[in-house]
Design a protein around this motif. Sequence first.
Motif, mmCIF file in Angstrom:
data_model
loop_
_atom_site.group_PDB
_atom_site.id
_atom_site.type_symbol
_atom_site.label_atom_id
_atom_site.label_comp_id
_atom_site.label_asym_id
_atom_site.label_seq_id
_atom_site.Cartn_x
_atom_site.Cartn_y
_atom_site.Cartn_z
ATOM 1 N N LEU A 338 61.302 -109.228 143.494
ATOM 2 C CA LEU A 338 60.900 -108.058 144.276
ATOM 3 C C LEU A 338 59.409 -107.807 144.082
ATOM 4 O O LEU A 338 58.858 -108.097 143.019
ATOM 5 N N PRO A 339 58.735 -107.280 145.100
ATOM 6 C CA PRO A 339 57.308 -106.950 144.920
ATOM 7 C C PRO A 339 57.133 -105.866 143.860
ATOM 8 O O PRO A 339 57.874 -104.887 143.845
ATOM 9 N N VAL A 340 56.168 -106.063 142.985
ATOM 10 C CA VAL A 340 55.890 -105.119 141.905
ATOM 11 C C VAL A 340 54.568 -104.411 142.211
ATOM 12 O O VAL A 340 53.550 -105.056 142.460
ATOM 13 N N ILE A 341 54.615 -103.080 142.194
ATOM 14 C CA ILE A 341 53.411 -102.264 142.388
ATOM 15 C C ILE A 341 53.120 -101.589 141.042
ATOM 16 O O ILE A 341 53.972 -100.889 140.500
ATOM 17 N N SER A 342 51.922 -101.814 140.503
ATOM 18 C CA SER A 342 51.621 -101.351 139.148
ATOM 19 C C SER A 342 50.370 -100.482 139.126
ATOM 20 O O SER A 342 49.501 -100.598 139.997
ATOM 21 N N ALA A 343 50.329 -99.623 138.126
ATOM 22 C CA ALA A 343 49.148 -98.799 137.849
ATOM 23 C C ALA A 343 49.156 -98.524 136.344
ATOM 24 O O ALA A 343 49.997 -97.778 135.858
ATOM 25 N N ILE A 344 48.239 -99.138 135.627
ATOM 26 C CA ILE A 344 48.207 -99.047 134.172
ATOM 27 C C ILE A 344 46.939 -98.333 133.742
ATOM 28 O O ILE A 344 45.828 -98.784 134.016
ATOM 29 N N GLY A 345 47.115 -97.188 133.072
ATOM 30 C CA GLY A 345 45.977 -96.465 132.525
ATOM 31 C C GLY A 345 45.175 -95.747 133.594
ATOM 32 O O GLY A 345 45.706 -95.215 134.569
ATOM 33 N N VAL A 356 48.669 -109.770 138.320
ATOM 34 C CA VAL A 356 49.710 -110.602 138.933
ATOM 35 C C VAL A 356 50.657 -109.797 139.809
ATOM 36 O O VAL A 356 51.539 -110.365 140.446
ATOM 37 N N SER A 357 50.503 -108.474 139.847
ATOM 38 C CA SER A 357 51.405 -107.638 140.644
ATOM 39 C C SER A 357 51.137 -107.821 142.134
ATOM 40 O O SER A 357 50.047 -108.236 142.552
ATOM 41 N N TRP A 358 52.138 -107.470 142.926
ATOM 42 C CA TRP A 358 51.994 -107.523 144.393
ATOM 43 C C TRP A 358 50.862 -106.612 144.834
ATOM 44 O O TRP A 358 50.086 -106.957 145.705
ATOM 45 N N LYS A 359 50.762 -105.444 144.196
ATOM 46 C CA LYS A 359 49.646 -104.530 144.455
ATOM 47 C C LYS A 359 49.339 -103.769 143.180
ATOM 48 O O LYS A 359 50.246 -103.347 142.475
ATOM 49 N N ALA A 360 48.037 -103.635 142.892
ATOM 50 C CA ALA A 360 47.591 -102.884 141.726
ATOM 51 C C ALA A 360 46.882 -101.622 142.195
ATOM 52 O O ALA A 360 46.026 -101.679 143.076
ATOM 53 N N CYS A 361 47.267 -100.496 141.622
ATOM 54 C CA CYS A 361 46.653 -99.209 141.952
ATOM 55 C C CYS A 361 45.868 -98.702 140.752
ATOM 56 O O CYS A 361 46.127 -99.094 139.616
ATOM 57 N N GLY A 362 44.927 -97.802 141.025
ATOM 58 C CA GLY A 362 44.069 -97.305 139.947
ATOM 59 C C GLY A 362 44.824 -96.473 138.935
ATOM 60 O O GLY A 362 44.763 -96.737 137.730
ATOM 61 N N VAL A 363 45.551 -95.451 139.425
ATOM 62 C CA VAL A 363 46.319 -94.564 138.556
ATOM 63 C C VAL A 363 47.711 -94.389 139.159
ATOM 64 O O VAL A 363 47.924 -94.689 140.334
#
Length: 585
Positions: A338-345, A356-363
């Motif tokens: 499944l697509p992974v959408i991440s936001a770390i820190g 490596v995530s499908w989409k990376a967000c700032g927060v």
Amino acid sequence: MLIQLQKDKVTFSGPGTFQEKDNIKALAGARWDGTGKFWFLPRGDWTAEAIGKIFPAAEVIDVLASGSQITVPTVSTPDGAIAGTNIAPTNSPPLLPIKKSPTNDKSGLSVRQLTEFVRDTLQSALPEIVVYGVVSKVRRTTEGTVWIELADTTDPARHVQTVIWQNENLVARELIKAGFTIERDLALMITAKITVSKNNSLLLDIKTIIAEYTVSKLAALRDQTNERLKKEGLYDKNKQRTLPFLPRNLGVITSDSGTVIHDFRASLDEAHFAFKLLWLPTKVQGESAKREILAALKYFGKSKKIDAILLFRGGGSAAELSIFNDYEIARAIALSPLPVISAIGHQEDECSAQDVSWKACGVPKDIGHFLAGIVLDLRHRYHETLAGITHDAAQVLGQSKQLFQLRTENLQREVLYQLKKTSSALSGVQQSLPPLLAQTLVRRRTTLETLRREGDILCRNLIRQRLSSLRNAQQLMSALSNRTLGYLGERLRSQTKLIASHARSTIKQTQQQLKSAAAVIEAASPEQQLRRGFAIIKQSNSFITRAADISTEISAKIIFFDGSTDVSVTTVDKTTSDSIKEWMK
């Protein structure tokens, strides 16, 4: 910080370099040597006095002025060299001066004497030593003492006990400024004084912590993880997944502590859409964090009801966020079906999990904004499409309405024309009906009168003919002989009877015909029409035969069979022939 002015360059190394990096980078031509782990810039016209004014707290050595070649001391490690240490490389260890034993007799040493001898020997040989490793245990006492067990980077079973006796914030201030706290699994490089603890074990009294080592190790971990995934062909694997047109069922992996989940929900609610969230509260730092994150990714990856996986956490120290540079976690994200959408820190934090995530967000709240944006965009496109369809439908409806109105007007004109034509024909029939009826009655009367006269004439002629025949027969009979006189007389009587019978029959038939004709004439007479329920309307001494002849300003008289009545005409209803037929039923 140690500054060395060499023949072709100026180098910056040792403790304190990290804190001065912004000032060093401001110098023209300053660059970072990733291999030697030190900053340098072209020698140019730099002098010890000039550079000493910029960095007054640093130790400045002009190699050419001293007449000797000094190199930046390094510690060779399996992970790379770190600049700014004061010990020789491991491939050429120094010879330690050995103190003379406190006694030469064979009485031996007490344990206390031995430990003091070892301590003094080590302290004299290594008054200050630089050691690096990974924190395996941390224990803080109420008195402010921090006990740190530092394990070897390649052999965790080998470890040494270190301690900060007091004022952790002062000893670790450079590390804290870099965003780290001393905790398990943090890579550390320390300068310490060797001593022996009360239980006769080796103890390092930490004097400073070199923050550059920790920063470079964490940065290297992210690069190592990414490079390894690229070599395995997994780095872009998750980016190739397809996010559903409208992702509604979302698997959430984050901690149940703090406000991060509420911030995410608040931004997601901007869409006012019924998202379905399956939240697995997961630790995102600490000993069990890695295991729980991997378990959550595996669980959601097997689910058939999830459209996307959301992995996020709030801000934290670099050490706390370092778990998201872990190879196994990054690999699990890359291989997720499944697509992974991440936001770390925070916005500026970066890690392999986001890479490596499908989409990376700032927060974390940016994930909510992204998903809400999909819904809002679809809703906007829907309204635009609906408005277009409504506009087109209105145009088509308007054109259809105009065509319908045109056809209705044509049909109305045709109906009016046919009605006028039919009305004119009916008016003609209505006008011609009374004269025609009168003419028919006259003709019938004339025909009956003619038949009556012809019947009278026929009867008289027939009687004359029979009388003439009788006279002739009488004359003949007179002429006959007496012998036939009786016979002829009998025949004469028979013929007379026959003639009389025929004459009566003829007269009776003629009378019957005359009666029938009289009955027809009588039935067509005005009196009989009145008896049948019809009425005669007179106005101004004239008989009214059609509605158009009636005036609403003059009274009229209606004549019935058994009387008459005067009426006042208020309205005239010009009915059609169909209405007359209905009345006649």
